[in-house]
Enzyme design. Structure first.
Site, PDB file in Angstrom:
ATOM      1  N   ASN A 195      -1.331  -4.091  -2.306  1.00  0.00           N
ATOM      2  CA  ASN A 195      -2.398  -4.644  -1.489  1.00  0.00           C
ATOM      3  C   ASN A 195      -2.438  -3.914  -0.159  1.00  0.00           C
ATOM      4  O   ASN A 195      -1.391  -3.563   0.400  1.00  0.00           O
ATOM      5  CB  ASN A 195      -2.163  -6.131  -1.226  1.00  0.00           C
ATOM      6  CG  ASN A 195      -2.412  -6.987  -2.439  1.00  0.00           C
ATOM      7  OD1 ASN A 195      -3.107  -6.590  -3.366  1.00  0.00           O
ATOM      8  ND2 ASN A 195      -1.837  -8.175  -2.448  1.00  0.00           N
TER       9      ASN A 195
ATOM     10  N   ARG B 188      -3.056  -6.583  -9.283  1.00  0.00           N
ATOM     11  CA  ARG B 188      -1.941  -5.628  -9.338  1.00  0.00           C
ATOM     12  C   ARG B 188      -1.161  -5.751 -10.647  1.00  0.00           C
ATOM     13  O   ARG B 188      -0.828  -4.746 -11.270  1.00  0.00           O
ATOM     14  CB  ARG B 188      -1.014  -5.788  -8.138  1.00  0.00           C
ATOM     15  CG  ARG B 188      -1.664  -5.313  -6.841  1.00  0.00           C
ATOM     16  CD  ARG B 188      -0.785  -5.590  -5.638  1.00  0.00           C
ATOM     17  NE  ARG B 188      -0.637  -7.031  -5.490  1.00  0.00           N
ATOM     18  CZ  ARG B 188       0.501  -7.652  -5.199  1.00  0.00           C
ATOM     19  NH1 ARG B 188       1.607  -6.985  -5.009  1.00  0.00           N
ATOM     20  NH2 ARG B 188       0.534  -8.957  -5.078  1.00  0.00           N
TER      21      ARG B 188
END
Length: 88
Positions: free
Chosen positions: A36, A18
């Site tokens: 996520n 990320r």
């Protein structure tokens, strides 16, 4: 402005995916988010020029060195996207 939603599958959680995605997106002038998902995938929503979205897709297929990308799905997205690039 174009928008896209990406779903990245593979070893993409717990490997800095990320944060890496945020850096790539900002470098391309995109805004949006990466998060996520409960099934182990990462969802990325981004807005910007079509060329920048295509470049992000290519980079997501590679991922950071710590990740393994098995699959990348892309679809159109038309909901509001926040300024900047959030990870969560």
């Amino acid at each position: 402005m174009a928008q896209a939603r990406f779903r990245v599958s593979g070893r993409v959680q717990g490997v800095g995916f990320r944060a890496w995605t945020r850096n790539q997106a900002l470098a391309l002038g995109l805004h949006g988010w990466a998060r996520n998902l409960a099934d182990g995938d990462v969802e990325v929503v981004a807005a910007g020029t079509p060329d920048a979205l295509d470049a992000l897709a290519a980079r997501l297929l590679q991922g950071p060195v710590t990740a393994r990308v098995d699959r990348l799905d892309r679809q159109a997205h038309d909901a509001p996207v926040p300024a900047g690039f959030l990870t969560g």
